[in-house]
Design an enzyme around this catalytic site. Structure first.
Site, PDB file in Angstrom:
ATOM      1  N   TYR A 153      36.933  40.290  43.065  1.00  0.00           N
ATOM      2  CA  TYR A 153      36.145  41.506  43.285  1.00  0.00           C
ATOM      3  C   TYR A 153      35.725  42.038  41.922  1.00  0.00           C
ATOM      4  O   TYR A 153      36.562  42.199  41.036  1.00  0.00           O
ATOM      5  CB  TYR A 153      36.972  42.554  44.039  1.00  0.00           C
ATOM      6  CG  TYR A 153      36.224  43.849  44.252  1.00  0.00           C
ATOM      7  CD1 TYR A 153      35.185  43.929  45.168  1.00  0.00           C
ATOM      8  CD2 TYR A 153      36.543  45.000  43.524  1.00  0.00           C
ATOM      9  CE1 TYR A 153      34.482  45.120  45.365  1.00  0.00           C
ATOM     10  CE2 TYR A 153      35.848  46.197  43.721  1.00  0.00           C
ATOM     11  CZ  TYR A 153      34.823  46.244  44.636  1.00  0.00           C
ATOM     12  OH  TYR A 153      34.127  47.417  44.840  1.00  0.00           O
ATOM     13  N   ASP A 255      36.183  39.970  33.210  1.00  0.00           N
ATOM     14  CA  ASP A 255      36.182  41.300  33.819  1.00  0.00           C
ATOM     15  C   ASP A 255      37.555  41.909  33.602  1.00  0.00           C
ATOM     16  O   ASP A 255      38.512  41.626  34.318  1.00  0.00           O
ATOM     17  CB  ASP A 255      35.849  41.169  35.317  1.00  0.00           C
ATOM     18  CG  ASP A 255      35.903  42.516  36.034  1.00  0.00           C
ATOM     19  OD1 ASP A 255      36.321  43.502  35.412  1.00  0.00           O
ATOM     20  OD2 ASP A 255      35.526  42.552  37.225  1.00  0.00           O
ATOM     21  N   LYS A 283      38.008  51.672  34.528  1.00  0.00           N
ATOM     22  CA  LYS A 283      39.247  52.292  35.029  1.00  0.00           C
ATOM     23  C   LYS A 283      40.029  53.028  33.933  1.00  0.00           C
ATOM     24  O   LYS A 283      39.563  54.043  33.460  1.00  0.00           O
ATOM     25  CB  LYS A 283      40.094  51.240  35.743  1.00  0.00           C
ATOM     26  CG  LYS A 283      39.364  50.729  37.019  1.00  0.00           C
ATOM     27  CD  LYS A 283      40.294  50.222  38.065  1.00  0.00           C
ATOM     28  CE  LYS A 283      39.548  49.559  39.208  1.00  0.00           C
ATOM     29  NZ  LYS A 283      39.708  50.192  40.500  1.00  0.00           N
TER      30      LYS A 283
HETATM   31  C1  LIG Z   1      38.247  43.720  38.523  1.00  0.00           C
HETATM   32  C2  LIG Z   1      37.315  44.812  38.923  1.00  0.00           C
HETATM   33  N1  LIG Z   1      36.058  44.816  38.467  1.00  0.00           N
HETATM   34  C3  LIG Z   1      35.185  45.780  38.802  1.00  0.00           C
HETATM   35  C4  LIG Z   1      35.550  46.782  39.668  1.00  0.00           C
HETATM   36  C5  LIG Z   1      34.571  47.844  40.042  1.00  0.00           C
HETATM   37  O1  LIG Z   1      34.871  49.030  39.396  1.00  0.00           O
HETATM   38  P1  LIG Z   1      34.367  50.437  39.963  1.00  0.00           P
HETATM   39  O2  LIG Z   1      35.105  50.687  41.241  1.00  0.00           O
HETATM   40  O3  LIG Z   1      34.693  51.394  38.864  1.00  0.00           O
HETATM   41  O4  LIG Z   1      32.898  50.292  40.191  1.00  0.00           O
HETATM   42  C6  LIG Z   1      36.850  46.830  40.179  1.00  0.00           C
HETATM   43  C7  LIG Z   1      37.275  47.915  41.079  1.00  0.00           C
HETATM   44  O5  LIG Z   1      38.324  47.912  41.674  1.00  0.00           O
HETATM   45  C8  LIG Z   1      37.754  45.810  39.800  1.00  0.00           C
HETATM   46  O6  LIG Z   1      39.010  45.794  40.273  1.00  0.00           O
END
Ligand SMILES: Cc1ncc(COP(=O)(O)O)c(C=O)c1O
Length: 458
Positions: A153, A255, A283
Site C-alpha cells: 500500500y 516508500d 507520517k
Molecule cells: C507505506 C505507505 N505509503 C504511503 C501511505 C499513504 O500515506 P497517507 O495516508 O499519508 O496518504 C501509507 C499510509 O498508510 C503507507 O503506509
C-alpha cells in the site's frame, strides 16, 4: 463468529455507547461515518475525545494506552511539548503564505543529513509524495511502467491502487500475480502501467524486466511491508532489487512513509544499509502534523529543477507544519529516542513471544524500531500470500479483548501494526503485556476449538 469473540464485541458495545451514537449520527452526512475507509470497522469505530503522551480517551471517557498513534504517524506521541511549543510560537506569525520562507532549506538540510538524498521536495501526505515519486521516476527515465509488490500500500492514487488486498479467487499465480485493481473508479489505463510482483522474490522481478524490456521506469517498495502487518525483507533482498533495477536502467523508490522516522535515525536506508534512488517520507516526520517529503540525488531531482517535471501544491511547506517538522527532527527523533524505543519494543516483542509460548498459541510477534505486530500464523510471513492466511477472527478477538482492557494494541485490521512513541514508558509496556497475558488463554482455547472443527486452516 464464535461465542468468546461475540462476548468481547458485546463488552465493547457496553463500554462505548457514545461512540456508537456518534457514529450513527455521522453516517447520515459522511459515507461510512468516517473520513478514511480504513477508520471504519464493525460494529462502529471508537470516537476519540483527546490524547496526551501515550494515552487517549474515547467519548465515554475510557482511557487507552495508544499504540495506534494515528496509523503510525505519531512516534512523537500526543501533544509532544517540543512540537506544541514550536507550533504555538509559529501560529502567532501567520499560518499560510504560498511563498517560500526559509524553513524549506532548514528541513531539507535535516532530511539530507539523515537519508542518502541530495535534494528534497515537500508535500502534505504520503499519497501525494508516492504519486510524485512515480512521476519523478518516469520523468527521469523516460519510461512508463512501474513495479509494485502484491499487498503493498502506497496511498490512495490510481497508479498504485493495484493488488493492495486482492482476493484468493482473483490473485492468480503466486510467482506471477495477476494485477487486480483495488477500487471501483480506478482508471484501467492508469493501472495498466503497473506491474505486480511477489515480495522477497528476486527471480520474479528479473522475469518482469525480461518481459518488458526498456519499459520499466522503476519499482516502488516498502522496505518492511507494514501494510501486511509486519513482513521483513530477506537478507540482501533490497540490495538485490537495486542491482536488478540499475542493470535494466530503472530506479528504486523506497516508500519510507512508515519506516523513515520509525525504524531508525536514518530510516530503512540506515537500518538495511541501502541507498535507493528516491525515498518517500511521511507520517511520523511531522510530529502529529501533515507533512511529507520525497528526495533523491541532484541528478534525478534535476528534472524538477529544470522544470521538465511539474510538482506543486498550495499547502506545501505551510509554516506551521514545517515548524512542527523541524522540532520533530531536532528535538523528538534523536539518537537517544531510538535507543529508548528500541528497548521498549524489544521488551514488548519478547514479552509477547513468552506469553505466546506459555499458552501454546499458534502465533508469533515480530518487530523493529517503533513497530511490531502479533501474527496468528505458524511461521514468519514472507509475502502477501502468507499474510492472506492469518486468522482474522482470532485477531479480531485479540483486538477487542485488548481494547476492552484499556490497550489499543494497534489500529483495527490485521494488516496493521503497533507503534511505540517516545512518550511511552516501561510501565506502559508492562501493562500492555499484563493485559495480553490475561487475554491469551481465551485466544488459545478459540484456536484449539476452531482447528478441531476446521474453522480456519493456516
Ligand atoms: C507505506 C505507505 N505509503 C504511503 C501511505 C499513504 O500515506 P497517507 O495516508 O499519508 O496518504 C501509507 C499510509 O498508510 C503507507 O503506509
Amino acid at each position: 463468529m464464535y461465542t468468546a469473540l461475540q462476548h468481547e464485541i458485546e463488552t465493547y458495545e457496553k463500554r462505548t455507547p457514545k461512540s456508537r451514537e456518534a457514529h450513527q449520527r455521522a453516517v447520515y452526512r459522511v459515507p461510512l461515518g468516517v473520513a478514511s475507509n480504513y477508520r471504519y470497522y464493525p460494529p462502529y469505530p471508537l470516537f476519540v475525545r483527546d490524547g496526551h503522551g501515550s494515552r487517549i480517551h474515547d467519548l465515554d471517557g475510557n482511557e487507552y494506552i495508544d499504540h495506534n498513534l494515528c496509523y503510525g504517524a505519531l512516534m512523537a506521541g500526543h501533544c509532544h511539548p517540543a512540537v506544541m511549543q514550536a507550533v504555538a510560537e509559529r501560529l502567532q506569525l501567520g499560518t499560510l503564505f504560498g511563498m517560500p520562507h526559509g524553513m524549506e532549506l532548514e528541513l531539507a538540510d535535516e532530511i539530507c543529513a539523515r537519508y542518502p538524498v541530495d535534494m528534497v521536495r515537500f508535500g502534505n501526505s504520503g499519497s501525494e509524495v508516492t504519486m510524485h515519486s512515480l512521476r519523478l521516476a518516469r520523468a527521469a527515465t523516460g519510461r512508463s511502467k512501474i513495479i509494485k509488490m502484491e499487498g503493498g500500500y502506497h496511498g490512495g492514487h490510481d497508479a498504485i491502487s493495484v493488488s493492495v488486498k486482492p482476493k484468493g479467487n482473483e490473485f492468480g499465480d503466486p510467482e506471477n500475480p495477476t494485477p487486480v485493481v483495488s477500487s471501483a473508479g480506478v482508471l484501467k489505463g492508469t493501472s495498466d502501467a503497473t506491474l505486480v510482483a511477489p515480495f522477497n522474490n528476486l527471480p520474479a522481478i528479473e522475469r518482469l524486466f525480461a518481459a518488458h524490456p526498456g519499459e520499466i521506469a522503476g519499482m516502488i517498495i516498502e522496505p518492511i511491508m507494514m501494510n501486511i502487518a509486519f513482513c521483513m525483507p530477506d537478507e540482501g533482498y533490497i540490495q538485490g532489487l537495486l542491482e536488478i533495477a540499475h542493470k535494466h536502467g530503472a530506479l528504486l523508490i523506497m516508500d519510507e512513509v512508515k519506516t523513515g522516522a520509525k525504524l531508525a535515525w536514518g530510516g530503512a536506508c540506515e537500518y538495511f544499509n541501502v541507498k535507493p534512488d528516491i525515498i518517500c517520507l511521511g507520517k511520523s516526520i511531522g510530529g502529529g502534523f501533515s507533512l511529507a517529503a520525497f528526495g533523491a540525488s541532484r541528478e534525478i531531482m534535476d528534472v524538477i529543477h529544470t522544470q521538465k517535471m511539474f510538482h506543486a501544491g498550495t499547502y506545501n511547506t505551510n509554516p506551521v507544519v514545517m515548524a512542527a517538522g523541524i522540532a520533530t527532527f531536532r528535538k523528538v527523533l534523536t539518537r537517544d529516542a531510538y535507543t529508548h524505543i528500541d528497548g521498549l519494543n524489544r521488551k514488548l516483542v519478547d514479552g509477547y513471544q513468552a506469553i505466546i509460548e506459555k499458552n501454546g498459541l499458534v502465533a508469533y510477534a515480530d518487530g523493529a524500531g517503533a513497530n511490531g505486530a502479533l501474527l496468528f500464523y505458524p511461521r514468519r510471513i514472507r509475502n502477501y500470500r502468507d499474510w492472506y492466511h492469518v486468522d482474522e477472527d482470532v485477531w479480531t478477538h485479540y483486538w477487542f479483548a485488548m481494547v476492552n482492557r484499556g490497550v489499543l494494541a494497534q489500529p483495527y485490521w490485521w494488516d496493521e501494526q503497533w507503534t511505540i512513541s517516545v512518550q511511552h514508558t516501561a510501565q506502559d509496556i508492562d501493562r500492555h503485556l499484563q493485559v495480553f497475558a490475561e487475554v491469551a488463554p481465551a485466544l488459545a482455547i478459540a484456536q484449539q476449538e476452531r482447528s478441531a472443527v476446521g474453522a480456519h486452516s493456516a
